[in-house]
Design a protein around this motif. Structure first.
Motif, PDB file in Angstrom:
ATOM      1  N   ASN A  96      -9.911  21.761  -5.319  1.00  0.00           N
ATOM      2  CA  ASN A  96     -11.237  22.211  -4.898  1.00  0.00           C
ATOM      3  C   ASN A  96     -12.278  21.215  -5.381  1.00  0.00           C
ATOM      4  OD1 ASN A  96     -13.834  23.898  -6.037  1.00  0.00           O
ATOM      5  ND2 ASN A  96     -13.165  24.617  -4.028  1.00  0.00           N
ATOM      6  N   ALA A  97     -13.277  20.999  -4.557  1.00  0.00           N
ATOM      7  CA  ALA A  97     -14.364  20.100  -4.964  1.00  0.00           C
ATOM      8  C   ALA A  97     -15.678  20.588  -4.385  1.00  0.00           C
ATOM      9  CB  ALA A  97     -14.080  18.675  -4.505  1.00  0.00           C
ATOM     10  N   ASP A  98     -16.710  20.526  -5.196  1.00  0.00           N
ATOM     11  CA  ASP A  98     -18.073  20.822  -4.736  1.00  0.00           C
ATOM     12  C   ASP A  98     -18.720  19.487  -4.377  1.00  0.00           C
ATOM     13  OD1 ASP A  98     -18.450  23.362  -7.285  1.00  0.00           O
ATOM     14  OD2 ASP A  98     -17.762  23.530  -5.221  1.00  0.00           O
ATOM     15  N   VAL A  99     -19.011  19.333  -3.093  1.00  0.00           N
ATOM     16  CA  VAL A  99     -19.424  18.032  -2.575  1.00  0.00           C
ATOM     17  C   VAL A  99     -20.761  18.134  -1.846  1.00  0.00           C
ATOM     18  CG1 VAL A  99     -18.807  16.116  -1.062  1.00  0.00           C
ATOM     19  CG2 VAL A  99     -17.015  17.360  -2.292  1.00  0.00           C
ATOM     20  N   THR A 100     -21.639  17.205  -2.145  1.00  0.00           N
ATOM     21  CA  THR A 100     -22.844  17.032  -1.342  1.00  0.00           C
ATOM     22  C   THR A 100     -22.571  15.905  -0.355  1.00  0.00           C
ATOM     23  OG1 THR A 100     -24.271  17.714  -3.178  1.00  0.00           O
ATOM     24  CG2 THR A 100     -25.316  16.560  -1.344  1.00  0.00           C
ATOM     25  N   ALA A 101     -22.556  16.247   0.909  1.00  0.00           N
ATOM     26  CA  ALA A 101     -22.297  15.243   1.941  1.00  0.00           C
ATOM     27  C   ALA A 101     -23.595  14.517   2.294  1.00  0.00           C
ATOM     28  CB  ALA A 101     -21.701  15.908   3.174  1.00  0.00           C
ATOM     29  N   TRP A 102     -23.435  13.344   2.880  1.00  0.00           N
ATOM     30  CA  TRP A 102     -24.597  12.587   3.317  1.00  0.00           C
ATOM     31  C   TRP A 102     -25.392  13.424   4.321  1.00  0.00           C
ATOM     32  CZ3 TRP A 102     -26.603   8.459   1.137  1.00  0.00           C
ATOM     33  CH2 TRP A 102     -25.776   7.634   0.363  1.00  0.00           C
ATOM     34  N   GLY A 103     -26.700  13.444   4.130  1.00  0.00           N
ATOM     35  CA  GLY A 103     -27.559  14.170   5.048  1.00  0.00           C
ATOM     36  C   GLY A 103     -27.701  15.646   4.757  1.00  0.00           C
ATOM     37  N   ARG A 104     -26.982  16.131   3.743  1.00  0.00           N
ATOM     38  CA  ARG A 104     -27.061  17.549   3.395  1.00  0.00           C
ATOM     39  C   ARG A 104     -27.901  17.718   2.127  1.00  0.00           C
ATOM     40  NH1 ARG A 104     -23.153  21.013   5.834  1.00  0.00           N
ATOM     41  NH2 ARG A 104     -22.483  19.979   7.743  1.00  0.00           N
ATOM     42  N   PHE A 106     -27.541  20.550   0.143  1.00  0.00           N
ATOM     43  CA  PHE A 106     -26.809  21.349  -0.826  1.00  0.00           C
ATOM     44  C   PHE A 106     -25.338  20.968  -0.856  1.00  0.00           C
ATOM     45  CE2 PHE A 106     -30.468  23.861  -1.394  1.00  0.00           C
ATOM     46  CZ  PHE A 106     -31.000  24.133  -0.151  1.00  0.00           C
ATOM     47  N   ALA A 107     -24.699  21.297  -1.950  1.00  0.00           N
ATOM     48  CA  ALA A 107     -23.258  21.078  -2.080  1.00  0.00           C
ATOM     49  C   ALA A 107     -22.501  22.220  -1.438  1.00  0.00           C
ATOM     50  CB  ALA A 107     -22.873  20.960  -3.551  1.00  0.00           C
ATOM     51  N   TYR A 108     -21.355  21.884  -0.886  1.00  0.00           N
ATOM     52  CA  TYR A 108     -20.445  22.877  -0.326  1.00  0.00           C
ATOM     53  C   TYR A 108     -19.110  22.761  -1.046  1.00  0.00           C
ATOM     54  CZ  TYR A 108     -23.748  23.686   3.473  1.00  0.00           C
ATOM     55  OH  TYR A 108     -24.860  24.010   4.184  1.00  0.00           O
TER      56      TYR A 108
END
Length: 121
Positions: A96-104, A106-108
Motif C-alpha cells: 500500500n502507498a499513499d501517493v500524490t500524483a502529478w496534477g493532484r 491530495f494523496a490517494y
C-alpha cells in the motif's frame, strides 16, 4: 495513474526467510507512507508494517522482532524482510502507498495486486 507491483512471495519452510518488494510507478509526484498488509483465508486484512517518507516505522505485534520494513525513495520501492517465518504468517501480502500524483492536490491510497506467502510446518 499509479501502479504498485509486488514480488518476492512464495513457499518457504517454517523458520525460513523471504523478502518482498513493491515498486511504485506512474505519474508520481510524491509518496508518503508505504506499507505492507496481509489477508489470510477467512480473516480480515491487517497491517503488518508501515514506513513514512522520513523512515519512521510501525509494526504489528506479530511482526516485531522478525520482520523489517525499509524503502528506497529513489526507486519508489518498499521492502519487507521476513525472518523466522511461521505457518501463521501464511497469507496474501499487499503493498500500500499513499501517493500524490502529478496534477493532484491530495494523496490517494493505492494497492498492489498481492503476493502469496505460504509457510509450511
Amino acid at each position: 495513474q499509479v501502479q504498485l507491483v509486488e514480488s518476492g512471495g512464495g513457499l518457504v519452510q517454517a523458520g525460513g526467510s523471504l523478502r518482498l518488494s513493491c515498486a511504485a510507478s506512474g505519474s508520481i509526484f510524491s509518496i508518503h507512507t508505504m506499507g505492507w498488509y496481509r489477508q489470510a483465508p477467512g480473516k480480515q486484512r491487517e497491517m503488518v508494517a508501515i514506513i513514512t517518507s522520513g523512515g519512521n516505522t510501525n509494526y504489528a505485534d506479530s511482526a516485531k522482532g522478525r520482520f523489517t520494513i525499509s524503502r528506497d525513495n529513489a526507486k519508489n520501492t518498499v521492502y519487507l524482510q521476513m525472518n523466522s517465518l511461521k505457518p501463521e504468517d501464511t497469507a496474501v501480502y499487499y503493498c500500500n502507498a499513499d501517493v500524490t500524483a502529478w496534477g493532484r492536490k491530495f494523496a490517494y491510497s493505492y494497492w498492489g495486486q498481492g503476493t502469496q506467502v505460504t509457510v509450511s510446518s
